[in-house]
Design a protein around this motif. Structure first.
Motif, PDB file in Angstrom:
ATOM      1  N   MET A   2      23.819  57.925   2.762  1.00 11.62           N
ATOM      2  CA  MET A   2      22.768  56.966   3.078  1.00 11.62           C
ATOM      3  C   MET A   2      21.402  57.626   2.930  1.00 11.62           C
ATOM      4  N   GLU A   3      20.455  56.821   2.518  1.00  7.95           N
ATOM      5  CA  GLU A   3      19.085  57.303   2.404  1.00  7.95           C
ATOM      6  C   GLU A   3      18.210  56.474   3.334  1.00  7.95           C
ATOM      7  N   TYR A   4      17.381  57.137   4.122  1.00 10.77           N
ATOM      8  CA  TYR A   4      16.469  56.458   5.033  1.00 10.77           C
ATOM      9  C   TYR A   4      15.077  56.408   4.413  1.00 10.77           C
ATOM     10  N   VAL A   5      14.482  55.239   4.461  1.00  4.48           N
ATOM     11  CA  VAL A   5      13.111  55.077   3.997  1.00  4.48           C
ATOM     12  C   VAL A   5      12.294  54.682   5.234  1.00  4.48           C
ATOM     13  N   PHE A  76      14.399  42.847  14.810  1.00  6.50           N
ATOM     14  CA  PHE A  76      14.963  42.058  13.711  1.00  6.50           C
ATOM     15  C   PHE A  76      15.684  42.999  12.756  1.00  6.50           C
ATOM     16  N   GLU A  77      16.938  42.664  12.450  1.00  7.79           N
ATOM     17  CA  GLU A  77      17.711  43.455  11.482  1.00  7.79           C
ATOM     18  C   GLU A  77      18.388  42.520  10.495  1.00  7.79           C
ATOM     19  N   ARG A  78      18.514  43.008   9.266  1.00  8.48           N
ATOM     20  CA  ARG A  78      19.300  42.281   8.268  1.00  8.48           C
ATOM     21  C   ARG A  78      19.671  43.245   7.157  1.00  8.48           C
ATOM     22  N   THR A  79      20.710  42.862   6.419  1.00  8.68           N
ATOM     23  CA  THR A  79      21.130  43.628   5.248  1.00  8.68           C
ATOM     24  C   THR A  79      20.982  42.724   4.032  1.00  8.68           C
ATOM     25  N   LYS A  80      20.302  43.245   3.019  1.00  7.51           N
ATOM     26  CA  LYS A  80      20.100  42.487   1.794  1.00  7.51           C
ATOM     27  C   LYS A  80      20.096  43.484   0.632  1.00  7.51           C
ATOM     28  N   ASN A  81      20.899  43.176  -0.395  1.00 10.62           N
ATOM     29  CA  ASN A  81      20.978  44.033  -1.587  1.00 10.62           C
ATOM     30  C   ASN A  81      21.235  45.496  -1.229  1.00 10.62           C
ATOM     31  N   ILE A  83      20.508  47.122   1.361  1.00 14.74           N
ATOM     32  CA  ILE A  83      19.467  47.764   2.164  1.00 14.74           C
ATOM     33  C   ILE A  83      19.525  47.174   3.571  1.00 14.74           C
ATOM     34  N   ARG A  84      19.751  48.038   4.544  1.00 11.95           N
ATOM     35  CA  ARG A  84      19.772  47.633   5.956  1.00 11.95           C
ATOM     36  C   ARG A  84      18.363  47.823   6.510  1.00 11.95           C
ATOM     37  N   MET A  85      17.724  46.707   6.872  1.00  6.97           N
ATOM     38  CA  MET A  85      16.342  46.760   7.349  1.00  6.97           C
ATOM     39  C   MET A  85      16.304  46.528   8.857  1.00  6.97           C
ATOM     40  N   ASN A  86      15.480  47.297   9.539  1.00  3.42           N
ATOM     41  CA  ASN A  86      15.239  47.106  10.961  1.00  3.42           C
ATOM     42  C   ASN A  86      13.730  47.050  11.174  1.00  3.42           C
ATOM     43  N   ARG A  87      13.283  46.045  11.919  1.00  2.00           N
ATOM     44  CA  ARG A  87      11.867  45.904  12.242  1.00  2.00           C
ATOM     45  C   ARG A  87      11.752  45.647  13.736  1.00  2.00           C
ATOM     46  N   GLN A  88      10.746  46.248  14.361  1.00  2.00           N
ATOM     47  CA  GLN A  88      10.522  46.051  15.789  1.00  2.00           C
ATOM     48  C   GLN A  88       9.046  45.814  16.058  1.00  2.00           C
ATOM     49  N   VAL A  89       8.792  44.871  16.956  1.00  2.00           N
ATOM     50  CA  VAL A  89       7.443  44.635  17.464  1.00  2.00           C
ATOM     51  C   VAL A  89       7.542  44.746  18.983  1.00  2.00           C
ATOM     52  N   LYS A  90       6.730  45.637  19.569  1.00  2.00           N
ATOM     53  CA  LYS A  90       6.804  45.904  21.002  1.00  2.00           C
ATOM     54  C   LYS A  90       5.412  45.880  21.609  1.00  2.00           C
ATOM     55  N   GLY A  91       5.350  45.538  22.875  1.00  2.00           N
ATOM     56  CA  GLY A  91       4.094  45.561  23.601  1.00  2.00           C
ATOM     57  C   GLY A  91       4.353  45.818  25.072  1.00  2.00           C
ATOM     58  N   PHE A  92       3.358  46.350  25.761  1.00  2.43           N
ATOM     59  CA  PHE A  92       3.494  46.584  27.197  1.00  2.43           C
ATOM     60  C   PHE A  92       2.198  46.204  27.902  1.00  2.43           C
ATOM     61  N   GLY A  93       2.304  45.984  29.178  1.00  2.00           N
ATOM     62  CA  GLY A  93       1.142  45.603  29.972  1.00  2.00           C
ATOM     63  C   GLY A  93       1.599  45.050  31.297  1.00  2.00           C
ATOM     64  N   HIS A 138       6.946  48.719  13.879  1.00  3.19           N
ATOM     65  CA  HIS A 138       7.416  49.655  12.857  1.00  3.19           C
ATOM     66  C   HIS A 138       8.806  49.253  12.389  1.00  3.19           C
ATOM     67  N   GLY A 139       9.286  49.965  11.407  1.00  6.32           N
ATOM     68  CA  GLY A 139      10.611  49.676  10.888  1.00  6.32           C
ATOM     69  C   GLY A 139      11.154  50.816  10.051  1.00  6.32           C
ATOM     70  N   VAL A 140      12.408  50.673   9.700  1.00  6.46           N
ATOM     71  CA  VAL A 140      13.059  51.650   8.854  1.00  6.46           C
ATOM     72  C   VAL A 140      14.045  50.900   7.939  1.00  6.46           C
ATOM     73  N   ASP A 141      14.192  51.388   6.737  1.00  4.89           N
ATOM     74  CA  ASP A 141      15.187  50.842   5.795  1.00  4.89           C
ATOM     75  C   ASP A 141      16.243  51.910   5.562  1.00  4.89           C
ATOM     76  N   VAL A 142      17.485  51.483   5.552  1.00  4.27           N
ATOM     77  CA  VAL A 142      18.590  52.386   5.234  1.00  4.27           C
ATOM     78  C   VAL A 142      19.237  51.863   3.957  1.00  4.27           C
ATOM     79  N   ILE A 143      19.269  52.684   2.930  1.00  7.04           N
ATOM     80  CA  ILE A 143      19.880  52.314   1.652  1.00  7.04           C
ATOM     81  C   ILE A 143      21.357  52.687   1.741  1.00  7.04           C
ATOM     82  N   LEU A 144      22.222  51.686   1.656  1.00  5.61           N
ATOM     83  CA  LEU A 144      23.661  51.880   1.781  1.00  5.61           C
ATOM     84  C   LEU A 144      24.278  52.166   0.426  1.00  5.61           C
TER      85      LEU A 144
END
Length: 145
Positions: A2-5, A76-81, A83-93, A138-144
């Motif tokens: 696997m390759e991480y982007v 949010f996660e999904r796999t397409k072509n 590529i396993r994509m993960n995206r996160q939006v976070k906040g605190f207060g 932020h997010g990360v892509d994993v190439i399967l």
């Protein structure tokens, strides 16, 4: 192999796209003993504020009244072509709690149920609102292979 982007930060458009998706978020808060707790919820991002609804007498609402510090995470996660994509939006207060004027409830119903005219139960609800000190996205892509 696997390759991480790595993706350091999401663009403002990507952030809004994720926050507009009809996916659950998690809110985090502290219980009376100071231990962190998490709870999934439906929400809307409205006027730069994370807003969700709950029943007034729920445990997490009581805890947030006593200590309003908290956070949210939309993941949010999904796999397409292969590529396993993960995206996160976070906040605190600090969460603010106020009576529901039906506007937020209608917005949430429209987002998740595509219908804001459904009948509402007689249960007394409150709005939990958090205007974050800062958003982290932020997010990360994993190439399967």
């Amino acid at each position: 192999m696997m390759e991480y982007v790595e993706r350091a930060e999401l663009s403002p458009d990507e952030i809004i796209d994720i926050l507009d998706m009809p996916i659950s978020a998690n809110i985090a808060f502290l219980d009376r003993s100071g231990f962190p707790r998490m709870l999934p919820c439906w929400y809307v991002w409205y006027k730069d504020t994370f807003m969700t609804m709950s029943i007034r007498r729920k445990f997490h609402v009581t805890c947030l009244k006593e200590d309003p510090r908290g956070s949210f995470c939309v993941d949010f996660e999904r796999t397409k072509n292969r590529i396993r994509m993960n995206r996160q939006v976070k906040g605190f207060g600090k969460f603010e709690i106020f009576d529901d004027d039906m506007d937020i409830q209608r917005r949430i119903r429209k987002k998740y149920l595509a219908d804001d005219t459904l009948p509402v139960s007689g249960i007394e609800r409150v709005v939990l609102a958090l205007t974050p000190h800062k958003l982290s996205a932020h997010g990360v892509d994993v190439i399967l292979d």
